[in-house]
Write a protein that holds these residues in place. Sequence first.
Motif, PDB file in Angstrom:
ATOM      1  N   LYS A 191      22.047  27.356  65.584  1.00 25.01           N
ATOM      2  CA  LYS A 191      23.048  26.519  64.921  1.00 25.01           C
ATOM      3  C   LYS A 191      22.385  25.583  63.904  1.00 25.01           C
ATOM      4  N   ALA A 192      21.223  25.021  64.266  1.00 25.93           N
ATOM      5  CA  ALA A 192      20.543  24.114  63.345  1.00 25.93           C
ATOM      6  C   ALA A 192      20.131  24.835  62.061  1.00 25.93           C
ATOM      7  N   LEU A 193      19.587  26.030  62.200  1.00 25.12           N
ATOM      8  CA  LEU A 193      19.187  26.805  61.016  1.00 25.12           C
ATOM      9  C   LEU A 193      20.413  27.194  60.194  1.00 25.12           C
ATOM     10  N   ALA A 194      21.495  27.570  60.893  1.00 28.58           N
ATOM     11  CA  ALA A 194      22.717  27.960  60.193  1.00 28.58           C
ATOM     12  C   ALA A 194      23.309  26.772  59.431  1.00 28.58           C
ATOM     13  N   LYS A 195      23.312  25.597  60.073  1.00 27.80           N
ATOM     14  CA  LYS A 195      23.845  24.406  59.393  1.00 27.80           C
ATOM     15  C   LYS A 195      23.005  24.075  58.155  1.00 27.80           C
ATOM     16  N   PHE A 196      21.696  24.139  58.314  1.00 28.32           N
ATOM     17  CA  PHE A 196      20.826  23.841  57.177  1.00 28.32           C
ATOM     18  C   PHE A 196      21.104  24.783  56.010  1.00 28.32           C
ATOM     19  N   ALA A 197      21.264  26.079  56.347  1.00 30.47           N
ATOM     20  CA  ALA A 197      21.473  27.064  55.288  1.00 30.47           C
ATOM     21  C   ALA A 197      22.851  26.911  54.650  1.00 30.47           C
ATOM     22  N   VAL A 198      23.875  26.805  55.484  1.00 27.46           N
ATOM     23  CA  VAL A 198      25.250  26.764  54.971  1.00 27.46           C
ATOM     24  C   VAL A 198      25.517  25.468  54.221  1.00 27.46           C
ATOM     25  N   VAL A 199      25.170  24.323  54.844  1.00 27.71           N
ATOM     26  CA  VAL A 199      25.436  23.035  54.203  1.00 27.71           C
ATOM     27  C   VAL A 199      24.609  22.888  52.926  1.00 27.71           C
ATOM     28  N   GLY A 200      23.354  23.343  52.983  1.00 36.79           N
ATOM     29  CA  GLY A 200      22.521  23.274  51.778  1.00 36.79           C
ATOM     30  C   GLY A 200      23.082  24.111  50.648  1.00 36.79           C
ATOM     31  N   LEU A 201      23.556  25.305  50.969  1.00 35.71           N
ATOM     32  CA  LEU A 201      24.139  26.175  49.952  1.00 35.71           C
ATOM     33  C   LEU A 201      25.401  25.570  49.358  1.00 35.71           C
ATOM     34  N   VAL A 202      26.264  25.038  50.215  1.00 32.00           N
ATOM     35  CA  VAL A 202      27.517  24.438  49.737  1.00 32.00           C
ATOM     36  C   VAL A 202      27.223  23.202  48.892  1.00 32.00           C
ATOM     37  N   ALA A 203      26.269  22.366  49.342  1.00 36.40           N
ATOM     38  CA  ALA A 203      25.921  21.170  48.574  1.00 36.40           C
ATOM     39  C   ALA A 203      25.392  21.544  47.188  1.00 36.40           C
ATOM     40  N   MET A 204      24.572  22.583  47.129  1.00 37.27           N
ATOM     41  CA  MET A 204      24.040  23.020  45.843  1.00 37.27           C
ATOM     42  C   MET A 204      25.162  23.499  44.927  1.00 37.27           C
ATOM     43  N   LEU A 205      26.105  24.267  45.475  1.00 35.23           N
ATOM     44  CA  LEU A 205      27.215  24.772  44.670  1.00 35.23           C
ATOM     45  C   LEU A 205      28.108  23.638  44.183  1.00 35.23           C
ATOM     46  N   VAL A 206      28.349  22.632  45.051  1.00 33.24           N
ATOM     47  CA  VAL A 206      29.199  21.506  44.656  1.00 33.24           C
ATOM     48  C   VAL A 206      28.538  20.708  43.540  1.00 33.24           C
ATOM     49  N   LEU A 207      27.240  20.418  43.716  1.00 36.37           N
ATOM     50  CA  LEU A 207      26.531  19.666  42.678  1.00 36.37           C
ATOM     51  C   LEU A 207      26.456  20.447  41.366  1.00 36.37           C
ATOM     52  N   TRP A 208      26.292  21.733  41.473  1.00 39.69           N
ATOM     53  CA  TRP A 208      26.226  22.576  40.269  1.00 39.69           C
ATOM     54  C   TRP A 208      27.566  22.572  39.535  1.00 39.69           C
ATOM     55  N   SER A 209      28.642  22.679  40.291  1.00 37.44           N
ATOM     56  CA  SER A 209      29.963  22.736  39.655  1.00 37.44           C
ATOM     57  C   SER A 209      30.387  21.383  39.084  1.00 37.44           C
ATOM     58  N   ASP A 210      29.890  20.277  39.652  1.00 39.64           N
ATOM     59  CA  ASP A 210      30.291  18.941  39.202  1.00 39.64           C
ATOM     60  C   ASP A 210      29.204  18.235  38.401  1.00 39.64           C
ATOM     61  N   THR A 211      28.257  19.007  37.872  1.00 34.97           N
ATOM     62  CA  THR A 211      27.169  18.394  37.114  1.00 34.97           C
ATOM     63  C   THR A 211      27.690  17.605  35.920  1.00 34.97           C
TER      64      THR A 211
END
Length: 375
Positions: free
Chosen positions: A148-168
């Motif tokens: 779960k910890a690895l999954a959270k790191f991967a999923v949340v990190g990916l979503v955060a990157m996409l959000v920051l990219w879209s709202d740059t």
Amino acid sequence: MAEQENEDRTERASAKRLEDARKKGQVPRSRELSAAAVTLAGGTALYMMGGALASRMHTLMGATLTISRNEAMDESVMVPALEGAFLEALLACAPILGVIVAAALLAPLAMGSLTFSTSALMPDFSRLNPLSGIGRMFSVNSVMELTKALAKFAVVGLVAMLVLWSDTAKLIALGREPIPLAIGHAFTLSGKALLMMSASLILIAGVDVPFQLWNHAKQLRMTKQELRDEHKEQEGSPELKGRIRAMQQEIARGRMMHEVAKASVVITNPTHYAVALRYDEDRMRAPVVVAKGADHVAAKIRELAAEHGVPLFEAPPLARMLFRHVDIGGEIPAKLYAAVAQVLTYVYQLQDARRAGIKPPAPPAVEAAMPEGEY
């Protein structure tokens, strides 16, 4: 040995075991569900109310920072001002904090695990055992937590990157906006980012909740012997129940024997059965069986009847029917009215003859008044 014991726990937990576990604070919990609910609620509240919160906080900061040097050095002014500012900030944040607290309470409630137990607060020194700690490190639960910890790191990190990219572009534009407007937009963008990341946590919670329910049920499973012992503890041992039943029967038999002295007649088999009847025409609709018994109980009824002068009447078919079909304290059935009426009439005639000193009447043929083929 522990492995063998776990393999023997094949039975589902009983209702008592589940209730005992709940009292001890052992209920299914999903930290992923709570985290997802809290962040989702906080992100939604921040996204919807961030602008209003930013405006109030900007006004509050402007009002509290605009003070003179003399006021800043005067305790009688600064202390009330700080108290008022703190209260105003708390009221401004109260809606968002309220939503977060409600989510924190409702998430465990969704799993049926909202409980409070003082047992869970007591220290458990068995958890300090190094061998037990090593065992927990390599348990199924530890593997699940690592996954779960690895999954959270991967999923949340990916979503955060996409959000920051879209709202740059929006993030860069904040530097060109007036400060009050920029603060409001920053709150809204933060709420949006938190909302998107918390939505991704729901996927992990969707896997964790079934696992926690399964793991909780597995931990509380019981062996067949534990189920038998629990049933015995709740219902009582057969030996104790037998002794209690025997005592109850003895008490009931004593009460029954006491009623023999008040009987109008005792109908016998002559030796196997004895049924004592009582009839009071002013109070009773029909004769009532006050005592009955077979073998040695029947002998005791006959003995007590003789001691108290209760007439004995030998009628084997009638005695058998009364013994089999009428409970103690019950009225005789209508189909036996005629036969019992002959017996009582004979008893009254017999008593009158004895008082008058004349020859007693002949006993009636009760069998003729009995229902055919039922005895």
